[in-house]
Every structure is written in C-alpha cells, then in structure tokens.
Design a protein around this motif. Structure first.
Motif, PDB file in Angstrom:
ATOM      1  N   HIS A 200      -5.893  15.849  -4.897  1.00 53.38           N
ATOM      2  CA  HIS A 200      -5.642  17.011  -5.756  1.00 53.38           C
ATOM      3  C   HIS A 200      -4.737  18.030  -5.074  1.00 53.38           C
ATOM      4  O   HIS A 200      -4.003  18.763  -5.727  1.00 53.38           O
ATOM      5  CB  HIS A 200      -6.966  17.671  -6.139  1.00 53.38           C
ATOM      6  N   ASP A 201      -4.754  18.051  -3.724  1.00 53.89           N
ATOM      7  CA  ASP A 201      -3.964  19.032  -2.984  1.00 53.89           C
ATOM      8  C   ASP A 201      -2.773  18.398  -2.267  1.00 53.89           C
ATOM      9  O   ASP A 201      -2.208  18.992  -1.345  1.00 53.89           O
ATOM     10  CB  ASP A 201      -4.848  19.761  -1.972  1.00 53.89           C
ATOM     11  N   ALA A 202      -2.353  17.184  -2.694  1.00 53.77           N
ATOM     12  CA  ALA A 202      -1.216  16.517  -2.058  1.00 53.77           C
ATOM     13  C   ALA A 202       0.061  17.309  -2.334  1.00 53.77           C
ATOM     14  O   ALA A 202       0.232  17.880  -3.422  1.00 53.77           O
ATOM     15  CB  ALA A 202      -1.071  15.100  -2.587  1.00 53.77           C
ATOM     16  N   PRO A 203       0.979  17.356  -1.376  1.00 54.46           N
ATOM     17  CA  PRO A 203       2.240  18.057  -1.619  1.00 54.46           C
ATOM     18  C   PRO A 203       3.078  17.335  -2.666  1.00 54.46           C
ATOM     19  O   PRO A 203       2.973  16.117  -2.834  1.00 54.46           O
ATOM     20  CB  PRO A 203       2.923  18.032  -0.245  1.00 54.46           C
ATOM     21  N   ALA A 204       3.902  18.091  -3.383  1.00 55.79           N
ATOM     22  CA  ALA A 204       4.795  17.481  -4.361  1.00 55.79           C
ATOM     23  C   ALA A 204       5.733  16.505  -3.655  1.00 55.79           C
ATOM     24  O   ALA A 204       6.239  16.781  -2.565  1.00 55.79           O
ATOM     25  CB  ALA A 204       5.593  18.563  -5.081  1.00 55.79           C
ATOM     26  N   GLY A 205       5.942  15.355  -4.278  1.00 54.32           N
ATOM     27  CA  GLY A 205       6.828  14.362  -3.690  1.00 54.32           C
ATOM     28  C   GLY A 205       6.240  13.614  -2.522  1.00 54.32           C
ATOM     29  O   GLY A 205       6.995  13.029  -1.729  1.00 54.32           O
ATOM     30  N   VAL A 206       4.916  13.607  -2.369  1.00 51.28           N
ATOM     31  CA  VAL A 206       4.296  12.881  -1.267  1.00 51.28           C
ATOM     32  C   VAL A 206       4.713  11.417  -1.332  1.00 51.28           C
ATOM     33  O   VAL A 206       4.651  10.783  -2.397  1.00 51.28           O
ATOM     34  CB  VAL A 206       2.758  13.019  -1.310  1.00 51.28           C
ATOM     35  N   PRO A 207       5.209  10.827  -0.232  1.00 54.53           N
ATOM     36  CA  PRO A 207       5.671   9.430  -0.279  1.00 54.53           C
ATOM     37  C   PRO A 207       4.501   8.456  -0.383  1.00 54.53           C
ATOM     38  O   PRO A 207       3.442   8.661   0.213  1.00 54.53           O
ATOM     39  CB  PRO A 207       6.404   9.265   1.049  1.00 54.53           C
ATOM     40  N   VAL A 208       4.735   7.401  -1.141  1.00 55.43           N
ATOM     41  CA  VAL A 208       3.747   6.338  -1.302  1.00 55.43           C
ATOM     42  C   VAL A 208       4.412   5.028  -0.915  1.00 55.43           C
ATOM     43  O   VAL A 208       5.492   4.692  -1.416  1.00 55.43           O
ATOM     44  CB  VAL A 208       3.221   6.267  -2.747  1.00 55.43           C
ATOM     45  N   SER A 209       3.797   4.286  -0.005  1.00 52.73           N
ATOM     46  CA  SER A 209       4.385   3.028   0.447  1.00 52.73           C
ATOM     47  C   SER A 209       3.302   1.979   0.628  1.00 52.73           C
ATOM     48  O   SER A 209       2.128   2.294   0.841  1.00 52.73           O
ATOM     49  CB  SER A 209       5.159   3.222   1.753  1.00 52.73           C
ATOM     50  N   LEU A 210       3.724   0.744   0.534  1.00 52.30           N
ATOM     51  CA  LEU A 210       2.842  -0.409   0.718  1.00 52.30           C
ATOM     52  C   LEU A 210       3.194  -1.046   2.047  1.00 52.30           C
ATOM     53  O   LEU A 210       4.372  -1.195   2.382  1.00 52.30           O
ATOM     54  CB  LEU A 210       3.053  -1.396  -0.421  1.00 52.30           C
ATOM     55  N   LEU A 211       2.181  -1.408   2.827  1.00 50.66           N
ATOM     56  CA  LEU A 211       2.449  -2.021   4.130  1.00 50.66           C
ATOM     57  C   LEU A 211       1.589  -3.249   4.344  1.00 50.66           C
ATOM     58  O   LEU A 211       0.520  -3.397   3.747  1.00 50.66           O
ATOM     59  CB  LEU A 211       2.238  -1.019   5.268  1.00 50.66           C
ATOM     60  N   ALA A 212       2.096  -4.100   5.218  1.00 52.91           N
ATOM     61  CA  ALA A 212       1.333  -5.271   5.659  1.00 52.91           C
ATOM     62  C   ALA A 212       1.726  -5.567   7.091  1.00 52.91           C
ATOM     63  O   ALA A 212       2.906  -5.568   7.438  1.00 52.91           O
ATOM     64  CB  ALA A 212       1.610  -6.476   4.768  1.00 52.91           C
ATOM     65  N   ALA A 213       0.733  -5.793   7.940  1.00 49.57           N
ATOM     66  CA  ALA A 213       0.967  -6.147   9.339  1.00 49.57           C
ATOM     67  C   ALA A 213       0.151  -7.389   9.660  1.00 49.57           C
ATOM     68  O   ALA A 213      -1.036  -7.459   9.324  1.00 49.57           O
ATOM     69  CB  ALA A 213       0.570  -4.992  10.259  1.00 49.57           C
ATOM     70  N   ASP A 214       0.784  -8.374  10.314  1.00 48.21           N
ATOM     71  CA  ASP A 214       0.069  -9.603  10.638  1.00 48.21           C
ATOM     72  C   ASP A 214      -0.669  -9.464  11.965  1.00 48.21           C
ATOM     73  O   ASP A 214      -0.667  -8.397  12.588  1.00 48.21           O
ATOM     74  CB  ASP A 214       1.013 -10.810  10.643  1.00 48.21           C
ATOM     75  N   ALA A 215      -1.298 -10.547  12.388  1.00 45.49           N
ATOM     76  CA  ALA A 215      -2.109 -10.508  13.602  1.00 45.49           C
ATOM     77  C   ALA A 215      -1.288 -10.201  14.838  1.00 45.49           C
ATOM     78  O   ALA A 215      -1.816  -9.702  15.840  1.00 45.49           O
ATOM     79  CB  ALA A 215      -2.841 -11.840  13.780  1.00 45.49           C
ATOM     80  N   ALA A 216       0.018 -10.478  14.787  1.00 49.93           N
ATOM     81  CA  ALA A 216       0.891 -10.202  15.933  1.00 49.93           C
ATOM     82  C   ALA A 216       1.409  -8.774  15.937  1.00 49.93           C
ATOM     83  O   ALA A 216       2.121  -8.379  16.859  1.00 49.93           O
ATOM     84  CB  ALA A 216       2.068 -11.169  15.926  1.00 49.93           C
ATOM     85  N   GLY A 217       1.073  -8.006  14.899  1.00 51.38           N
ATOM     86  CA  GLY A 217       1.528  -6.626  14.828  1.00 51.38           C
ATOM     87  C   GLY A 217       2.865  -6.439  14.146  1.00 51.38           C
ATOM     88  O   GLY A 217       3.389  -5.316  14.082  1.00 51.38           O
ATOM     89  N   ASN A 218       3.441  -7.510  13.604  1.00 49.21           N
ATOM     90  CA  ASN A 218       4.696  -7.389  12.860  1.00 49.21           C
ATOM     91  C   ASN A 218       4.410  -6.727  11.520  1.00 49.21           C
ATOM     92  O   ASN A 218       3.543  -7.182  10.769  1.00 49.21           O
ATOM     93  CB  ASN A 218       5.313  -8.766  12.639  1.00 49.21           C
ATOM     94  N   GLU A 219       5.122  -5.666  11.218  1.00 44.41           N
ATOM     95  CA  GLU A 219       4.816  -4.861  10.032  1.00 44.41           C
ATOM     96  C   GLU A 219       6.002  -4.780   9.092  1.00 44.41           C
ATOM     97  O   GLU A 219       7.158  -4.714   9.514  1.00 44.41           O
ATOM     98  CB  GLU A 219       4.407  -3.448  10.454  1.00 44.41           C
ATOM     99  N   VAL A 220       5.696  -4.789   7.788  1.00 46.02           N
ATOM    100  CA  VAL A 220       6.707  -4.598   6.756  1.00 46.02           C
ATOM    101  C   VAL A 220       6.194  -3.522   5.798  1.00 46.02           C
ATOM    102  O   VAL A 220       4.992  -3.429   5.542  1.00 46.02           O
ATOM    103  CB  VAL A 220       6.983  -5.922   5.998  1.00 46.02           C
ATOM    104  N   ARG A 221       7.115  -2.702   5.287  1.00 44.91           N
ATOM    105  CA  ARG A 221       6.751  -1.651   4.328  1.00 44.91           C
ATOM    106  C   ARG A 221       7.674  -1.719   3.121  1.00 44.91           C
ATOM    107  O   ARG A 221       8.843  -2.076   3.226  1.00 44.91           O
ATOM    108  CB  ARG A 221       6.844  -0.266   4.977  1.00 44.91           C
TER     109      ARG A 221
END
Length: 446
Positions: A200-221
């Motif tokens: 309810h108190d999030a700033p306007a334009g707060v970014p929203v992203s989806l992420l996934a990181a595998d067991a090796a720590g490789n991450e994609v967003r």
C-alpha cells in the motif's frame, strides 16, 4: 673409594635406546592427515568459493595440493609446502572461476592431497580426496508466460512462467521485496507461478522483475510489465480514552512488566514497538509454507458481519484531544455477535496459534504458495498448529483480546508475508481473472 661406573653407563644407554625408540615410533606413526570440506561442492558456477581444511595433529603437515581435472586436462589450484613440523592445520578458501581456469560446462573432478611429516615408508602418510562436480556457467532459460498484470495498489498480482531447469531461487522482486515462485504441477514441466503484492505504501513506479537462479548461482531476470491501479485509502481518528487505557494496559503489563508506568507511554510502546515486533512474527509464521496450492475458489468472509474499518486505513490516535500516534490498519474489522464462530476463509494448514501482542489470541492459516490468512482478537482458539482445516471450518470465536475495544474479528490476508487487500480474495471474478487465466496460460500437463 672406587666407583664402578659401568652399570650406570649401561642404564643411561638403555634409557637412551628406549627414548630413541619412542622418538622413532612417534616419527613413524601411520595415521594419515584428515581432509574435510566446509560444504562438499556439487556445482561450480561463474564464481564459486571452495573451502576445505587439512589437519594432522601428530606429525604435522608437509604438503597440501589441490587441483581440478576435466577430461585429460588437470589445472593446479593450490600448492603449499610446510618444511617444519609445526603446521598441524591449514584452512583454504579458493575462488574458482571456470572461465578463467579454461573449463567447459560439464563434468569435472576436484582433488585434494595432503601429506604429513611421518617417517613411515620414508614418504609419510598421505590423504587423497576426489569430489565429482558439474561446471555450470549458464543461467536457466526463463520464459514469461503471462504478459498482462493489472495490480491494485495494496493488492495482489500473479505471474505465470516457465523455467528450463530446477531453480535454487526463483520468484518476483517488487523493489527489494522478494516473493517466492513455486512449481505448478498442473502446467507441466517447468511451469511456475508466483504471487506478489504491490504494498500500500510502495513508491510510484516501483520496479517489478522476475528472477531465477540455479544451484550454481547463475541468475537471470526479466522485467514484469505491471499496470499499477492507484487507490485512495480511508482514514480515521481514534480517541484513546482513559477508560480504554485502564482496561487494556494491565493486560499488556501482565505480559511485559517493563512497560512504562504512565498509561499513555505504555500504550505507545504497545502500539508502535509491539506492532513492529508482531508483524515480524507474522512474517516468520507466513514463511516456509506449503509449496502447493491448498485453497480453491473465493475466500469466505465471516458470515453475518459488518466491516467496521477499511483496509490500509490510516489511523490518527488522540488522547485528551492531543495527537499521540499514527498507524496503518492492515486488515478488516468484522463485527457480529459476541463470541461468534470464526470460519477458515479457505482450506489450509494452521501455521500459528497463540497470543500475538496487539492482535491478542490469533490463528494464522497457510493456504500454500505464499498465501496466508490471519484471524485476530479471538476469545478462543479451536485449532492446533499443523492441523489441516477445510474452507468454512471453525478456527475459533470472535473476541476483544489484544488492542481491541470491542468484540470483533480482525481479518488479514498476506501474500509472501506482505499484507494485501482481502476484498480481492473474497471476489470470485477477481480470482478467475487474475489467477485462473494465468494458470490456464501454462496449459495442461504434457
């Protein structure tokens, strides 16, 4: 006087031989060094830290070697010599970058060898450990299946997506707030769903992203397109009377004798500090719930009730006409008859029961995949932690425990530990449009 020294010399020689034998036996001990891992590695990502230790408490360490082998190629990682016998333990922490080491993705072997200063066999005792690992420097493939996300301020959103492999960590980030994602069996292999909230108190334009990181720590967003629907929240002024303080503060002081003697000061400690503490306990109870969806259909509102307070209502507290505090009410106050049965809003598992400070006697239900409901100010609790309950099954009775001025149910919905508007979850059309359509995009099991 003539002294015969031959027996004495014989004794000294015997002790010398004995001492030399003991010394030689100690130097020829046959126990090899011990090699241990802080955590046995299984996967090497773009940047992996490998920590291990070698120890020899008897002869001391002479050599320590480490390397990685892939196919016919061997890459040295560590080579140390200890000339004296004084080094009995060596801890090592190696930062491994597969690209810098010239390694390809695929199978490899980490190897550690340690040797001590024992004279046994003229070479000493050796320890040798091999650990099979997989080099993985590529992040999972992440496909965003849902493309339209209309979310009310203070409301909930749903993302449907697919992953090419199992993820060690996956979900939605709203600003820096993380909402876990969960495998969705009904969507087939790789199908996932993540429920998130726009606070309810999030700033306007707060970014929203989806992420996934595998067991090796490789991450994609991936950025999640969200259309934020602004809302105006109600406000109210509450008079904190001396009568209310006289009735409630002794109850709180019985739980915490350190509360200030002044009733108003004690109220402020409870209303501010306890509220923050209680919310932390609520988030803790809501974390780590069932990974599968336990609920089905619209959530049930306690029957024959009138809502006495709006959700995300800004409250101004006055005492003797003077402003003393401001807080936000993150639930609905549902009033019925005194001691009315309180039904479970949907099927779930009891995640918490007991006293919860300003909320009094409280039950929290886990509905799976990060969705929880909270029932507070109860006069009695009728369920136990870990118990499965059906939609509509009684969990307790309404009351006025905690910071309640009259008999009612304080009802809250949480998504990923964040309070959200319960009205959406009561609405079958909202659930069909925002949950059902997203899950349908994942398709049936293949």
């Amino acid at each position: 006087m003539i002294v015969n020294v031959k027996p004495a010399l014989a004794v000294v020689a015997a002790f010398a031989l004995l001492g030399g034998g003991v010394w030689l036996a100690l130097r020829m001990e046959g126990e090899p060094p011990a090699v241990t891992f802080a955590q046995e590695p299984r996967v090497l990502g773009k940047a992996t830290t490998w920590s291990f230790a070698a120890e020899d408490r008897k002869s001391g360490l002479r050599q320590l070697r480490a390397w990685i082998r892939q196919g016919e190629r061997t890459v040295p990682l560590l080579s140390e010599d200890f000339p004296s016998r004084g080094t009995h333990r060596r801890e090592a922490s190696l930062a491994l970058d597969p690209k810098a080491l010239g390694l390809a993705d695929g199978a490899a072997t980490l190897i550690v060898a340690a040797q001590d200063h024992s004279l046994k066999g003229f070479k000493g005792n050796s320890a040798f450990r091999e650990v099979p690992v997989v080099v993985d420097t590529q992040p999972p493939r992440l496909d965003l299946v849902s493309t339209q996300h209309n979310v009310n301020r203070g409301g909930s959103g749903v993302v449907a997506y697919r992953l090419s492999e199992a993820a060690g960590r996956t979900g939605v980030l709203v600003g820096d707030r993380f909402f876990p994602g969960y495998p969705e069996a009904a969507g087939g292999s790789g199908a996932h769903v993540a429920y998130f909230a726009i606070p309810h108190d999030a700033p306007a334009g707060v970014p929203v992203s989806l992420l996934a990181a595998d067991a090796a720590g490789n991450e994609v967003r991936r950025a999640v397109p969200v259309r934020l629907l602004e809302k105006v929240f109600p406000s109210d002024t509450i008079d904190v009377s001396d009568r209310f303080l006289a009735a409630k503060i002794p109850e709180f002081r019985a739980a915490d004798a350190s509360l200030p003697a002044d009733p108003v000061a004690a109220f402020l400690v409870v209303n501010r500090d306890w509220r923050a503490r209680d919310h932390a306990r609520i988030r803790e109870a809501a974390a780590g719930g069932a990974p599968e969806r336990l609920w089905d259909g619209p959530f049930l509102q306690m029957p024959n009730t009138k809502n006495m307070a709006g959700w995300a209502e800004g409250r101004t507290y006055l005492h003797a006409g003077k402003l003393i505090d401001r807080q936000t009410h993150l639930g609905l106050d549902l009033a019925s008859t005194a001691g009315a049965p309180v039904p479970a809003a949907n099927a779930g598992i009891v995640a918490f029961t007991g006293d919860l400070g300003i909320y009094g006697q409280t039950v929290i239900l886990d509905h799976g995949q990060g969705i929880c409901t909270l029932y507070a100010h109860l006069s009695g609790i009728g369920v136990q932690k870990g118990q499965r309950v059906a939609r509509g099954e009684p969990v307790g009775a309404s009351g006025q425990t905690g910071m309640a001025g009259g008999d009612h149910l304080h009802f809250s919905v949480l998504v990923g530990g964040t309070f959200v508007s319960p009205a959406e979850w009561y609405d079958g059309h909202w659930i069909a449009d925002n949950v059902g359509t997203k899950l349908a995009l994942l398709g049936p099991v293949k």
